[in-house]
Design an enzyme around this catalytic site. Sequence first.
Site, PDB file in Angstrom:
ATOM      1  N   ASN A  13       9.859 -15.899 -17.503  1.00 15.39           N
ATOM      2  CA  ASN A  13      10.098 -15.166 -18.744  1.00 15.39           C
ATOM      3  C   ASN A  13      10.440 -13.687 -18.510  1.00 15.39           C
ATOM      4  O   ASN A  13      10.851 -12.996 -19.438  1.00 15.39           O
ATOM      5  CB  ASN A  13       8.891 -15.263 -19.677  1.00 15.39           C
ATOM      6  CG  ASN A  13       7.642 -14.648 -19.077  1.00 15.39           C
ATOM      7  OD1 ASN A  13       7.090 -15.203 -18.126  1.00 15.39           O
ATOM      8  ND2 ASN A  13       7.182 -13.517 -19.596  1.00 15.39           N
ATOM      9  N   ARG A  36       3.684 -19.069 -19.040  1.00 15.69           N
ATOM     10  CA  ARG A  36       2.378 -19.299 -19.663  1.00 15.69           C
ATOM     11  C   ARG A  36       2.387 -18.971 -21.145  1.00 15.69           C
ATOM     12  O   ARG A  36       1.819 -19.707 -21.952  1.00 15.69           O
ATOM     13  CB  ARG A  36       1.309 -18.444 -18.978  1.00 15.69           C
ATOM     14  CG  ARG A  36       0.920 -18.902 -17.592  1.00 15.69           C
ATOM     15  CD  ARG A  36      -0.179 -18.013 -17.036  1.00 15.69           C
ATOM     16  NE  ARG A  36       0.253 -16.623 -16.923  1.00 15.69           N
ATOM     17  CZ  ARG A  36      -0.530 -15.628 -16.528  1.00 15.69           C
ATOM     18  NH1 ARG A  36      -1.798 -15.873 -16.226  1.00 15.69           N
ATOM     19  NH2 ARG A  36      -0.066 -14.398 -16.417  1.00 15.69           N
ATOM     20  N   ASP A  61       1.316 -23.233 -17.339  1.00 14.62           N
ATOM     21  CA  ASP A  61       0.309 -22.452 -16.635  1.00 14.62           C
ATOM     22  C   ASP A  61       0.060 -23.159 -15.314  1.00 14.62           C
ATOM     23  O   ASP A  61      -0.520 -24.254 -15.291  1.00 14.62           O
ATOM     24  CB  ASP A  61      -0.976 -22.362 -17.462  1.00 14.62           C
ATOM     25  CG  ASP A  61      -2.084 -21.588 -16.771  1.00 14.62           C
ATOM     26  OD1 ASP A  61      -1.932 -21.252 -15.577  1.00 14.62           O
ATOM     27  OD2 ASP A  61      -3.118 -21.330 -17.414  1.00 14.62           O
ATOM     28  N   SER A 146       6.682 -13.389   0.211  1.00 12.45           N
ATOM     29  CA  SER A 146       6.801 -11.946   0.423  1.00 12.45           C
ATOM     30  C   SER A 146       6.722 -11.669   1.910  1.00 12.45           C
ATOM     31  O   SER A 146       6.020 -12.379   2.650  1.00 12.45           O
ATOM     32  CB  SER A 146       5.675 -11.205  -0.299  1.00 12.45           C
ATOM     33  OG  SER A 146       5.647  -9.841   0.089  1.00 12.45           O
ATOM     34  N   TYR A 168      -3.771 -10.608  -1.564  1.00 18.16           N
ATOM     35  CA  TYR A 168      -2.389 -10.998  -1.849  1.00 18.16           C
ATOM     36  C   TYR A 168      -1.628 -11.401  -0.588  1.00 18.16           C
ATOM     37  O   TYR A 168      -0.991 -12.470  -0.547  1.00 18.16           O
ATOM     38  CB  TYR A 168      -1.663  -9.846  -2.548  1.00 18.16           C
ATOM     39  CG  TYR A 168      -0.206 -10.120  -2.802  1.00 18.16           C
ATOM     40  CD1 TYR A 168       0.177 -11.051  -3.765  1.00 18.16           C
ATOM     41  CD2 TYR A 168       0.798  -9.450  -2.095  1.00 18.16           C
ATOM     42  CE1 TYR A 168       1.519 -11.315  -4.005  1.00 18.16           C
ATOM     43  CE2 TYR A 168       2.128  -9.698  -2.335  1.00 18.16           C
ATOM     44  CZ  TYR A 168       2.488 -10.632  -3.295  1.00 18.16           C
ATOM     45  OH  TYR A 168       3.819 -10.891  -3.531  1.00 18.16           O
ATOM     46  N   LYS A 172       0.184 -15.208   0.592  1.00 18.34           N
ATOM     47  CA  LYS A 172       1.575 -15.505   0.909  1.00 18.34           C
ATOM     48  C   LYS A 172       1.712 -16.114   2.304  1.00 18.34           C
ATOM     49  O   LYS A 172       2.607 -16.932   2.549  1.00 18.34           O
ATOM     50  CB  LYS A 172       2.426 -14.237   0.771  1.00 18.34           C
ATOM     51  CG  LYS A 172       2.541 -13.743  -0.668  1.00 18.34           C
ATOM     52  CD  LYS A 172       3.131 -14.805  -1.607  1.00 18.34           C
ATOM     53  CE  LYS A 172       3.379 -14.275  -3.000  1.00 18.34           C
ATOM     54  NZ  LYS A 172       3.980 -15.282  -3.906  1.00 18.34           N
ATOM     55  N   VAL A 201      10.743  -5.183  -5.152  1.00 21.33           N
ATOM     56  CA  VAL A 201      11.494  -5.141  -6.406  1.00 21.33           C
ATOM     57  C   VAL A 201      10.677  -4.414  -7.472  1.00 21.33           C
ATOM     58  O   VAL A 201       9.471  -4.659  -7.629  1.00 21.33           O
ATOM     59  CB  VAL A 201      11.822  -6.572  -6.881  1.00 21.33           C
ATOM     60  CG1 VAL A 201      12.488  -6.548  -8.248  1.00 21.33           C
ATOM     61  CG2 VAL A 201      12.711  -7.273  -5.859  1.00 21.33           C
ATOM     62  N   THR A 203       9.274  -4.207 -10.717  1.00 28.62           N
ATOM     63  CA  THR A 203       8.946  -5.002 -11.899  1.00 28.62           C
ATOM     64  C   THR A 203       7.563  -4.577 -12.375  1.00 28.62           C
ATOM     65  O   THR A 203       6.879  -3.780 -11.732  1.00 28.62           O
ATOM     66  CB  THR A 203       8.914  -6.507 -11.589  1.00 28.62           C
ATOM     67  OG1 THR A 203       7.810  -6.788 -10.713  1.00 28.62           O
ATOM     68  CG2 THR A 203      10.204  -6.977 -10.933  1.00 28.62           C
ATOM     69  N   ASP A 204       7.120  -5.156 -13.484  1.00 30.07           N
ATOM     70  CA  ASP A 204       5.780  -4.818 -13.959  1.00 30.07           C
ATOM     71  C   ASP A 204       4.698  -5.361 -13.037  1.00 30.07           C
ATOM     72  O   ASP A 204       3.540  -4.966 -13.121  1.00 30.07           O
ATOM     73  CB  ASP A 204       5.554  -5.279 -15.404  1.00 30.07           C
ATOM     74  CG  ASP A 204       5.647  -6.783 -15.575  1.00 30.07           C
ATOM     75  OD1 ASP A 204       5.954  -7.489 -14.596  1.00 30.07           O
ATOM     76  OD2 ASP A 204       5.424  -7.257 -16.700  1.00 30.07           O
TER      77      ASP A 204
END
Length: 245
Positions: A13, A36, A61, A146, A168, A172, A201, A203-204
């Site tokens: 989205n 989601r 989800d 990543s 994180y 990955k 990148v 992004t939020d």
Amino acid sequence: MSEKKIALITGANKGIGYEIASGLGALGYRVAVGARDEARCATAVEKLRAGGVDAFGVPLDVTGDRSVTEAAELVERQAGRLDVLVNNAGISGETGPGWEQDPTALDLDMVRTVLETNVLGVIRVTNAMLPLLRRSASPRIVNVSSSVGSLTRQADPDIQIGPVMAAYAPSKSYLNAVTVQYARQFTGTNILINAACPGLVATDFNGFYGPRTPEQGAATPIRLATLPDDGPTGAFFEDDGVVPW
């Protein structure tokens, strides 16, 4: 059954996921937008359709068994098969100053949450969609990873790879390892599966920090989603080529 190739992208989205959906749609794919939040999903689908993309929404989800099962059922009703699965949905988990996750002070519940989305979610969605992928003449699976999951780069003191991210980054690495195991299991079939690094990148996801645009980040996943039948499998790629494990 649809004549167009069908692609499902999780977390589609916004950000990189949306641009993967947009890019595949521009290539003539019918795009299933997994998200989601149903309202955000609907907004993304509307935007894609306004741009000429054949898209439909899939409430999804990746952490929920029922949600994933229902998503597979929806794709089957809508399309009858699946040609491309892009496992894009992912989370970083809580971070401290400087976006760091200190391994000596990790909240284990946070680690479990990250793994639930970034690893178990990929396994859950992939296995649920496999019956539909097996109906395709040229199924492709792309796991959005990543470079911080590269053990080679993480262990090299001469490579500046960003802050310590003890939840994180290993998630990955785990995803990369799972990708290899799927590739081994798919030996002798027409299913190609690879991991993709979109790069840093804005992004939020990271507070819009990074030199690359979502469109640039989507390029490698799109390339891997559209590989020819003699393309690679069980490998890890970025724009410049292969990423070392």
